[in-house]
Design a protein around this motif. Structure first.
Motif, PDB file in Angstrom:
ATOM      1  N   ILE A 158      15.963  36.965  10.064  1.00 38.33           N
ATOM      2  CA  ILE A 158      17.233  37.535   9.749  1.00 38.33           C
ATOM      3  C   ILE A 158      18.291  37.740  10.936  1.00 38.33           C
ATOM      4  CG2 ILE A 158      18.561  39.426   8.902  1.00 38.33           C
ATOM      5  CD1 ILE A 158      15.962  40.619   7.803  1.00 38.33           C
ATOM      6  N   ASN A 159      19.419  37.200  11.040  1.00 33.37           N
ATOM      7  CA  ASN A 159      20.371  37.318  12.078  1.00 33.37           C
ATOM      8  C   ASN A 159      20.783  38.758  12.222  1.00 33.37           C
ATOM      9  OD1 ASN A 159      20.202  34.314  12.743  1.00 33.37           O
ATOM     10  ND2 ASN A 159      21.598  34.077  11.068  1.00 33.37           N
ATOM     11  N   PRO A 160      21.461  39.079  13.444  1.00 35.28           N
ATOM     12  CA  PRO A 160      21.705  40.289  13.488  1.00 35.28           C
ATOM     13  C   PRO A 160      22.928  40.540  12.661  1.00 35.28           C
ATOM     14  CG  PRO A 160      21.112  39.189  15.657  1.00 35.28           C
ATOM     15  CD  PRO A 160      20.882  38.313  14.679  1.00 35.28           C
ATOM     16  N   VAL A 161      23.170  41.288  11.961  1.00 33.90           N
ATOM     17  CA  VAL A 161      24.175  41.678  11.095  1.00 33.90           C
ATOM     18  C   VAL A 161      25.626  42.138  12.145  1.00 33.90           C
ATOM     19  CG1 VAL A 161      25.162  43.186   9.266  1.00 33.90           C
ATOM     20  CG2 VAL A 161      22.914  42.220   9.168  1.00 33.90           C
ATOM     21  N   LYS A 162      26.627  41.660  11.914  1.00 35.14           N
ATOM     22  CA  LYS A 162      27.942  42.106  12.281  1.00 35.14           C
ATOM     23  C   LYS A 162      28.703  43.372  11.547  1.00 35.14           C
ATOM     24  CE  LYS A 162      32.459  40.957  14.072  1.00 35.14           C
ATOM     25  NZ  LYS A 162      32.496  41.609  14.988  1.00 35.14           N
ATOM     26  N   ILE A 163      28.763  44.610  11.909  1.00 35.16           N
ATOM     27  CA  ILE A 163      29.213  45.509  10.992  1.00 35.16           C
ATOM     28  C   ILE A 163      30.705  45.284  11.294  1.00 35.16           C
ATOM     29  CG2 ILE A 163      27.395  46.772  11.228  1.00 35.16           C
ATOM     30  CD1 ILE A 163      28.982  48.830  12.892  1.00 35.16           C
TER      31      ILE A 163
END
Length: 320
Positions: A305-310
């Motif tokens: 999973i790629n880091p999520v951009k909020i």
């Protein structure tokens, strides 16, 4: 002032009707611990009503056809229909089985085996409820393997089995539900509750499958502060062992703090993945001032999973 407000609304409504992104938060109000599901080509979100424990005695739900416009379904369940629940209800998890909808929830925030409370189950013929008590008592009301009976997630495996994954106080258990969700089926070794706690786990368990692998996700840190995160692990079985991979949802001091306690939905036809979570707006200091948000979740070539951009924008319109 009333005239100015009226003119403002007239000007805004055309813009709202043409909105192409969800915006964050996706609906107004203090709501946390959202579980997102897809039922009959409709997106549903079941959150905690985020208030003081003794005010947190009901739950609302929200539905949408496109992730943009959300309809509120008020008080789908409350403590009037769950006689043993009184101090609080939170962290719902819902699943559909045999034409019924089963809503699992935590209640009363018990601190020991001597108190009444734990994880309950309610049932309805419709996803919007109303939900009625399925058992007349908690499904899990004890601290097995030191796991506080809260923050439950119901996972359906590829063979049709249903598992309850839950736990607070830095311990997580898994148990196999029986056919009518009135109890559990022991594992082959005779145990009922197996501990699957990965490194860093605090609470807020969630699980999904992708390409034959089991992705186990959780929240870590303190939910009332800024240091609240979502991390994950991958295994070949829902029973683990789960080796921590890392965090994928963190705060952004320019946008929001305390991002965590999430769920995941997947538009399988378009291979789109969404993470639905709560966060605390900048400047809010009350621990219960949390809002429900949605952002894209993506994977790298190895399935990590790629880091999520909020974001403030949220996600694009998407009809199922």
């Amino acid at each position: 002032m009333k005239l100015k407000r009226f003119i403002y609304l007239l000007l805004m409504f055309p813009m709202l009707s043409q909105a192409q992104t969800s915006g964050n938060p996706i609906f107004p109000g203090w709501y946390a611990d959202p579980e997102a599901q897809i039922f009959s080509k409709t997106y549903w979100v079941y959150p905690t009503y985020s208030a003081k424990y003794r005010e947190q005695v009901f739950m609302d739900a929200f539905s949408s056809k496109d992730l943009i416009t959300w309809k509120k379904h008020e008080r789908i369940i409350d403590t009037a229909s769950i006689k043993w629940a009184n101090k609080a209800m939170w962290a719902p998890s819902i699943t559909q089985k045999d034409g019924k909808y089963y809503l699992f929830f935590g209640a009363n925030d018990i601190q020991s085996d001597n108190e009444v409370g734990g994880i309950g189950v309610a049932v309805s013929d419709k996803p919007q409820g109303p939900f009625k008590d399925h058992l007349g008592k908690p499904l899990v009301d004890k601290f097995y393997n030191k796991a506080q009976p809260i923050d439950q997630y119901v996972f359906k495996d590829k063979d049709g089995s249903y598992y309850l994954i839950y736990g607070g106080w830095s311990h997580c258990n898994i148990a196999k539900l029986n056919n009518d969700f009135t109890g559990f089926v022991p594992f082959e070794d005779g145990s009922t509750f197996k501990e699957i706690t990965p490194e860093g786990y605090t609470e807020g368990s969630f699980m999904f499958m992708k390409n034959g692998k089991y992705y186990f996700m959780w929240s870590e840190g303190g939910w009332t502060g800024p240091n609240y995160y979502v991390a994950y692990a991958i295994a070949d079985s829902p029973l683990g062992p789960f080796k921590r991979i890392g965090r994928i949802l963190t705060q952004d001091p320019e946008i929001a703090r305390g991002a965590g306690h999430h769920s995941v939905i997947n538009d399988a036809k378009k291979d789109l993945w969404y993470i639905v979570y709560h966060r605390r707006p900048i400047g809010e200091k009350d621990g219960n001032h949390r809002v429900t948000c949605i952002d894209m979740m993506t994977f790298d070539k190895d399935g990590l999973i790629n880091p999520v951009k909020i974001t403030k924008e949220g996600v694009k319109k998407n009809k199922l």
